[in-house]
Design an enzyme around this catalytic site. Sequence first.
Site, short mmCIF file in Angstrom:
data_model
loop_
_atom_site.label_atom_id
_atom_site.label_comp_id
_atom_site.label_asym_id
_atom_site.label_seq_id
_atom_site.Cartn_x
_atom_site.Cartn_y
_atom_site.Cartn_z
N CYS A 183 0.80 -1.23 0.12
CA CYS A 183 -0.07 0.06 0.09
C CYS A 183 0.86 1.38 0.06
O CYS A 183 1.73 1.41 0.78
CB CYS A 183 -0.78 -0.10 1.38
SG CYS A 183 -1.99 -1.08 1.20
N ARG A 218 4.36 -0.28 -4.58
CA ARG A 218 4.00 -0.88 -3.12
C ARG A 218 2.80 -1.77 -3.24
O ARG A 218 2.19 -2.17 -2.11
CB ARG A 218 3.77 0.16 -2.20
CG ARG A 218 5.12 1.15 -2.01
CD ARG A 218 4.97 2.31 -0.92
NE ARG A 218 4.83 1.95 0.17
CZ ARG A 218 5.40 1.29 1.17
NH1 ARG A 218 6.83 1.51 0.97
NH2 ARG A 218 5.21 1.32 2.16
N TRP A 259 -2.73 -2.78 -1.57
CA TRP A 259 -2.35 -4.25 -1.62
C TRP A 259 -3.40 -5.09 -0.81
O TRP A 259 -3.10 -4.76 0.44
CB TRP A 259 -0.83 -4.56 -1.54
CG TRP A 259 -0.47 -5.93 -1.79
CD1 TRP A 259 -0.01 -6.09 -2.88
CD2 TRP A 259 -0.27 -6.94 -0.78
NE1 TRP A 259 0.42 -7.73 -2.67
CE2 TRP A 259 0.27 -8.12 -1.25
CE3 TRP A 259 -0.61 -7.05 0.49
CZ2 TRP A 259 0.62 -9.21 -0.70
CZ3 TRP A 259 -0.62 -8.20 1.33
CH2 TRP A 259 0.08 -9.41 0.70
N ASN A 287 -2.14 2.41 5.62
CA ASN A 287 -1.06 1.35 5.07
C ASN A 287 -0.84 0.64 6.35
O ASN A 287 -0.28 1.07 7.26
CB ASN A 287 0.02 2.05 4.61
CG ASN A 287 1.27 0.89 4.39
OD1 ASN A 287 2.26 1.44 4.41
ND2 ASN A 287 0.91 -0.47 4.24
N GLY A 288 -1.14 -0.75 6.40
CA GLY A 288 -1.02 -1.45 7.85
C GLY A 288 -2.24 -2.51 8.08
O GLY A 288 -3.04 -2.86 7.05
N GLU A 331 18.02 -17.44 -6.12
CA GLU A 331 17.64 -16.22 -6.59
C GLU A 331 17.29 -16.22 -8.34
O GLU A 331 16.17 -15.52 -8.44
CB GLU A 331 18.89 -15.22 -6.42
CG GLU A 331 18.83 -13.78 -6.96
CD GLU A 331 17.64 -12.74 -6.58
OE1 GLU A 331 16.93 -13.44 -5.89
OE2 GLU A 331 17.36 -11.83 -7.40
N LYS A 351 13.29 -14.96 -9.17
CA LYS A 351 13.15 -14.14 -10.15
C LYS A 351 12.15 -14.57 -11.18
O LYS A 351 11.32 -13.56 -11.65
CB LYS A 351 14.48 -13.45 -10.69
CG LYS A 351 14.43 -12.07 -10.97
CD LYS A 351 14.85 -10.98 -9.89
CE LYS A 351 14.14 -11.61 -8.51
NZ LYS A 351 14.47 -10.61 -7.27
N GLU A 404 8.79 -14.82 -10.12
CA GLU A 404 8.12 -13.77 -9.56
C GLU A 404 7.50 -12.75 -10.92
O GLU A 404 6.41 -12.27 -11.03
CB GLU A 404 9.03 -12.63 -8.95
CG GLU A 404 9.39 -13.03 -7.41
CD GLU A 404 10.25 -12.18 -7.04
OE1 GLU A 404 9.91 -11.69 -5.65
OE2 GLU A 404 11.45 -11.94 -7.38
N HIS A 463 19.29 -36.11 -5.25
CA HIS A 463 18.44 -36.55 -4.25
C HIS A 463 17.05 -36.08 -4.33
O HIS A 463 16.21 -35.94 -3.29
CB HIS A 463 18.96 -35.92 -2.70
CG HIS A 463 20.26 -36.41 -2.62
ND1 HIS A 463 20.65 -37.66 -2.06
CD2 HIS A 463 21.37 -35.57 -2.61
CE1 HIS A 463 22.02 -37.60 -2.00
NE2 HIS A 463 22.53 -36.47 -2.08
N LYS A 485 6.23 -4.66 -3.05
CA LYS A 485 7.64 -4.08 -2.76
C LYS A 485 7.84 -4.12 -1.54
O LYS A 485 9.01 -4.92 -1.08
CB LYS A 485 8.06 -2.67 -3.29
CG LYS A 485 9.34 -2.50 -3.49
CD LYS A 485 10.02 -2.80 -4.58
CE LYS A 485 11.82 -2.73 -4.53
NZ LYS A 485 12.39 -3.83 -4.99
#
Length: 610
Positions: free
Chosen positions: A2, A29, A75, A101-102, A483, A487, A490, A506, A605
Amino acid sequence: MCGIFGFVSKEKINATPVIIDGLKRLEYRGYDSAGLALMTGRGIFCRKKAGRIFELEKVVGNNIESNIGIGQSRWATHGKPSDKNAHPHFSCDKKIYLVHNGIIENFKELRVKLEKRGHVFRSDTDTEVAAHLIEDFSKSYSFEEAVRLALKSIVGTYAFVIVNADNPTTMIVARNSSPLLVGLSDTHKFVASDASAILPHTRKVVYLHDGEFAILTPSDFRIATLDRKAVSRDQELIEWSQDEVKKNKFPHFMLKEIYEEPDAVENAIRGRLIVKDGLAKLGGLELVEDKIKRLNRVIISACGTAYLAGLTGEYMLEEYGEIPVEVEYASELRYKKQKFDARTALLSISQSGETADTLGALKEAKRKGALNLGLVNVVGSSIAREVDAGVYNHAGPEIGVASTKAFVSQLAVLSLLALFIGRQRDMSLVIGRRIASELSVLPDKMKRVLKEAPNIKKIARKYHKYDHFLYLGRKYNYPVALEGALKLKEVSYIHAEGYGAGEMKHGPIAMIDKNFPSMVIIPSDSMREKVLSNIQEIKARDGKVVAIATEGNKEISKIADDVIYIPKTLEMLTPMLSVMPLHLFAYYVGVMRGYDVDHPRNLAKAVSVE
Ligand code: G6P
């Protein structure tokens, strides 16, 4: 998670473009719905819309005069993304409007109480209770006192921006564990979740602390605690420039930020290396240098990509810093029975400095007496303020939701830290000099990797329709494999798994066939022969292999289907080179599959919820 924005100005201005521009800059955000509220001569004008900000833009028009306005890009946490759940939320009498926001943890009990008192709710959000609560207190108290009392009744995290039609020149903002700053210019005051939104207007800011609220009017600005104590706080100057938060010639922030990776490392090491003495100079750690000397354990705590930087840091600090390291997801660490003492350091790594779990784990370690160190990008952020000492990575603003340049700059700082701690211990001058001198030329080598972009794009074209990928690497490049897979997931929503190459036998090897390609990181280092055997194992099962190999390794092109070359460097520093092709590959594949790589679905983000 947010983005919130607001302005107060001396004169009436054409307000919608200002709010929309502020929200667009914060859109990374959160971007599932958006809304705004403007104080006008005829009461408050409010519009809310599900979808991206351009959907809101279509319904607000472009000529509403106002001198006070608020907006939010959401968000979703409580309640699906929809018009009614979008912010701002408002009171029954449609006089109090707010953005948030929260998370309000006690919203259910507050809602029940307020409903009993006759309040009618219009959304499924936790936020809406705040508007009704303030309305309720407003019956007996002033706007400011009503807000203060409401905030005292709320349990949870918040950054609020609140306006009231009965006080048309006043905006009240408040903060508890969600970021909020106030920007000040001669004619305007701004509030925003982060600096990128106010940079076009001013670079002078004041950061609000937890448990504080501020009253903004065209002529006044003051801060107080929830216990009514006045707070005086100096202005700070934001170092970031406007250009850094624009795409410039790039089609996406993600690509721009990958191209900024060499600069990000350059900025992280600038002024911090004394090559002739083989030393790292980390000013932010000077005050705790003696405590660091006495450490016998480091715990690294982080989330997402920052966690993967931490995993790489574990190899660096153990090999060169000669200190045992454990790396934990912050979201797990905070609930573990961990023993912290003065000889244990908790190193929190965070690009935003606002990730709720990382902050929570840090507060827990603080209570238990650990030395708290931070590796943070955003200056003045919550984590940066909470630690005992730390190092900024100076990557500049990172807007692309999927972290790229922040990752390499975190690695650069971790290698500086390994050098710093190593030279406090037994690391020789020769080794120290080798690391320092190689690190100082690394940005140039990273620029050479960018020259491989056309080749990487070609490889992406060849593979972008596959639905599964395996990423493999060993030792320093094991976290890089994780990573690379993260990526790809995402930004292209492809199923990708990262594994230590040795672990492939394995389990993952069972999935290998001609439809399951592998990206294998095989630099010419201590792991080369072992990884080569792993590639042979894949090829024996008809798996396709794209290898990330060191320049000069001709043999690999005979075995792998495709090769991307990176320059030679010290084994410890290889990840900063080897991750670049993986970032580019994920970017190109995401774009080729038709996705908006800067706004991946469901992600945000800065994750300020737990
Ligand atoms: C989110 C972002 C990731 C980031 C992670 C940790 O998941 O999408 O890119 O790595 O949060 O964020 P931080 O700001 O603490 O580094």
